[in-house]
Design an enzyme around this catalytic site. Structure first.
Site, PDB file in Angstrom:
ATOM      1  N   SER A  96       4.023 -79.160 -56.225  1.00  0.00           N
ATOM      2  CA  SER A  96       3.377 -79.130 -54.972  1.00  0.00           C
ATOM      3  C   SER A  96       3.651 -80.076 -53.554  1.00  0.00           C
ATOM      4  O   SER A  96       3.201 -79.732 -52.424  1.00  0.00           O
ATOM      5  CB  SER A  96       1.802 -79.343 -55.188  1.00  0.00           C
ATOM      6  N   LYS A 107       4.620 -78.175 -50.892  1.00  0.00           N
ATOM      7  CA  LYS A 107       3.932 -77.346 -50.056  1.00  0.00           C
ATOM      8  C   LYS A 107       3.931 -78.097 -48.464  1.00  0.00           C
ATOM      9  O   LYS A 107       3.523 -77.294 -47.638  1.00  0.00           O
ATOM     10  CB  LYS A 107       2.577 -77.416 -50.698  1.00  0.00           C
ATOM     11  N   TYR A 131       7.389 -68.636 -53.475  1.00  0.00           N
ATOM     12  CA  TYR A 131       6.598 -69.657 -53.754  1.00  0.00           C
ATOM     13  C   TYR A 131       7.106 -70.569 -55.057  1.00  0.00           C
ATOM     14  O   TYR A 131       7.218 -71.691 -55.042  1.00  0.00           O
ATOM     15  CB  TYR A 131       5.019 -69.027 -53.839  1.00  0.00           C
ATOM     16  N   TYR A 160      -6.012 -82.716 -54.380  1.00  0.00           N
ATOM     17  CA  TYR A 160      -7.010 -81.842 -54.976  1.00  0.00           C
ATOM     18  C   TYR A 160      -8.268 -82.475 -54.745  1.00  0.00           C
ATOM     19  O   TYR A 160      -8.903 -82.990 -53.743  1.00  0.00           O
ATOM     20  CB  TYR A 160      -6.510 -81.542 -56.344  1.00  0.00           C
ATOM     21  N   VAL A 169       2.471 -81.934 -59.715  1.00  0.00           N
ATOM     22  CA  VAL A 169       2.299 -81.955 -61.268  1.00  0.00           C
ATOM     23  C   VAL A 169       3.615 -82.290 -62.111  1.00  0.00           C
ATOM     24  O   VAL A 169       3.305 -82.535 -63.289  1.00  0.00           O
ATOM     25  CB  VAL A 169       1.862 -80.539 -61.702  1.00  0.00           C
TER      26      VAL A 169
END
Lengths: 304, 304, 304, 304
Positions: free
Chosen positions: C64, C67, C189, C240, C258
């Protein structure tokens, strides 16, 4: 004609033998202290037959069963206008009722869940002169029995522990779907839930729904269409998250209460009421559900 | 050193010229009647500079700004135990706060949303001897100013219209996350929201947060870590659904109130308070937001 | 000037002594097989200092963390138009992301949650000539290092197990918030997530965000305002359900993956990257979080 | 015996006079191009009477009506095991089906909503040798008519626009409630929906449900209890968000499809099928609902 007496005796015998009795509701002391061994069943048919077994003549807390009678009175008072403030669809999962109410802008899904019944109480409060007295008299009239009372201890206990109901009522108020003050509406609502009746009295009081709106003394309390509307709502919304299961297992419109009572009916045929205080996981009387399932299986009298 | 005075004067001049002023809150008459042309701004730096322009010395309803001070008092009283009853994460969308509370079993997302502040009020109610008096004195002490008061009319109006807060409080109670009676907690909560202060008083009261917990008179009210905790919460949760936008546009931890006030601060540097009663669509002061954005742009003093 | 080297060595020593290392992600074999004893940390300051300890030069799956770089590329390509398709607010609880997306009509809460990043991928797919190649080159350019690659095994595994991402992408598509075919968007993605980098490379690649948009070779990749926007989003949405906790404990904008990586930065000062594959209950690297908390405590360099 | 012929003729005449016809579904071209003036009705009683009026012999897309037949086949194949993967309760509001699925851990509320039917498709895919062929033959057998086909254009269009179904299927897969690949399950599911039948064929195919599981040629396809289970589900879950309304207005278990068809039945008495492509706001055939309401009012044949 069927031998209803034999069938009810058999059901009673089975119930007395049952090992699993479910769990008695314990959120207020008045319910927690009820003896779980109570079991009563009472049948009244449209053609005049009547029979009860076990504790069919003992009073118990009717709780949510009162929601049907409150709805009936509201329809008698203001007719279809009821549906401007509450919907008639099943509510889905019970654990997030406030979320549902919030998303749906304060219109409860149906009048047999708490938020819906609170709206109905608000309607009655507006249209009855002496709400508590008048409503009690309405129930007495339906049952042709003056010996029906509120249990004030129960009403008080409900009030002291009913925080989710206060949350729902205030949410309704924030959406302008309560006219009267929250405390007044809930006080009246908790009184309705606290009514105590026997299986026999409940069968008698609900007789008018199987009889096109006409009660035991043949007084018209609702039109046939109104009675049908209520029966349709009982069928789809009467058993919280177990409506589908009940429709299948029992195949009758009905309504249960956390006090362990269940009333069910076949339009134009009969009303049947059971009482057994132990509840299953979904909050409906365990042995009551089984008794009704046995009854429709043995008599083959169901909507199917 | 920067010419703060010139910058604030400029911001004030721009604000007075603004055509779009947002919409004054109208859910209670006391807020609805406030003149939308009010605009005040006040800055206090850690090194002793202080300056105010416009209506910086006029009192207004601090509303949710009080939530930060209530949290601070609760942390001073019971320390980390606060976090057993309320979380520290942003809350996401504001329109379904009850749903969120229901799903998360009665633990509010953070102490700066209503449900969280209600839990904080409950904590204060338990640990303060004379809650209303003690809390007001706490605010006066922080601000070094005895002339700070509750507006009892506002508290009463909030009480009469605050159904969503009653819904939230009752839901908290149903999850056993309120110790005191709902009415007592909300009465106290509404009083906190009704406090009236000037921009100047607010800057002074919040000074301790930029100063590692020590107020203007250098009394320690929190540890440095506790002050940091509160600042971190202001940063991520201080602006309802506009936290992300505010972090970007302004780049300061802050807290807004529906009365049109915003307080923001840069740790170890300054506190700044703005007041303009017109709100944007997300409920934060429109001109206040713009003023703070100008301030950090012109001074280049932000967390970035 | 601080002795960063000594501080990082100390942090490394502490991390090696740690008993609790969290749990390595196991939903795909490529992550499950990573040795939990890896620990790396790398710092790069704006004024030219650079230092790494432990496995700071070992590649790992950035997941992530990608991102942020995808968002940065999208902003470079279409600027503010990005915000027509994705919001900038924290997302609240992570367990019901599809519900949130459904309620909010297909507009993801921010670009750092999966649904938001999928929308960003769709934007890139539309505006890049050779999306996979171009994006990889973008990352290489930012890091001034041509030796950065997709891990095709990881991309494939993600694809085979990424049902929630397929659900989200299809839901976005049903709301007309995806222009390209679902499979193409997700393929791209998953490739982004599969990029492997070292702590050192990540610090280098994120340098431009602390440096007003200018990368190590001083090429402008974003405007200062755009870099600030991304940093603000990292601050409020980068962790998160632990954004609030991270803001307090660490006090830096950052982003975790992660794969056990975390990158954090102080605008105009430094970028720091940690890697430790064991995750805490909220899905962020356990030792990485602790290392960053130690770093800001020891150096007193945080946004507070 | 009632004069069903006269009653159906009357209903047909009323339908042809109707001004309001609802809105034809337009999400795929094959449905959008259907002439809204079509109206057909067909009745088949258990005692051998049969009559059709209007376009009762024209094929149309049965869409969700197929869900009942798929469920029936699944029950025939694996019996009660079906209920390990899908529930039997009404689903409440339709606009947040994914949210509900997410909260309830991938167990659809019932087999007649899309997510539930997708699980049923997965079951069939596992247990049928040649799923598409076998299922079509099953429908043909039930209807005693070999001339029933998939419309491959419709199946293809559904596939190209069915993003919400892809989202649901992937969510189910993420909860391990799909055994087969998402694409295979949905391909089969879209084929089922694409089946074209006439009112007459549908009445014939559903005959076995009113006849304790035995079809027109008296072959047993389900046990009596299984047929009853399906009827109970149709009653409480057959009309999306209009189940309560339908139960009241019509008083029959039934199932509607977005192609404008509705099938309803009274156990042990009759099956009736209507077709009128215009839909009301809740997605059920407008004139079809009215026709069925007239039918039960005039014949007094309903579950009440």
């Amino acid at each position: 004609m069927q031998n209803f007496k034999a069938i009810l005796d058999e059901i009673y015998a089975d119930a007395k033998r049952a090992k699993e009795k479910g769990t008695v509701a314990s959120y207020i002391p008045e319910l927690a202290h009820v003896d779980e061994n109570n079991f009563g069943i009472h049948l009244r048919t449209l053609d005049g037959f009547e029979y009860g077994v076990g504790n069919f003549d003992t009073i118990f807390s009717i709780q949510s069963i009162s929601k049907v009678l409150a709805l009936s009175k509201a329809m008698a008072l203001i007719g279809e206008s009821v549906w401007e403030r509450v919907d008639v669809e099943p509510s889905g999962s019970p654990f997030n009722q406030l979320a549902l109410l919030e998303i749906e802008n304060g219109i409860p899904r149906n009048p047999l869940i708490n938020s819906g019944a609170i709206v109905i109480s608000d309607i009655l409060l507006t249209h009855l002169k002496n709400p508590k007295e008048d409503f009690l008299n309405y129930v007495r009239e339906l049952a042709s029995d003056p010996n029906i009372y509120y249990n004030l201890e129960v009403a008080r206990s409900e009030k002291n522990t009913g925080f989710k109901n206060y949350a729902a009522a205030n949410l309704l108020k924030s959406f302008n779907n309560l006219v009267n003050p929250v405390d007044d509406v809930l006080d009246f609502y908790f009184h309705q839930c606290s009514i105590e009746m026997t299986c026999n009295q409940i069968s008698d009081a609900f007789f008018f729904l199987t009889n096109k709106g006409n009660c035991l003394t043949n007084t018209a309390h609702l039109t046939g269409a109104q009675a049908k509307r209520i029966i349709a709502i009982m069928l789809t919304c009467g058993f919280y998250d177990e409506a589908g299961e009940f429709a299948f297992e029992v195949g009758l419109p009905g309504k249960s209460g956390v006090g362990g009572g269940i009333v069910a009916l076949l339009p134009n045929h009969f009303v049947i009421t059971t009482w057994s205080p132990g509840l299953n996981k979904k909050g409906n009387s365990l042995l009551g559900m089984q008794a009704l399932e046995q009854f429709t299986t043995k008599t083959k009298l169901s909507i199917f």
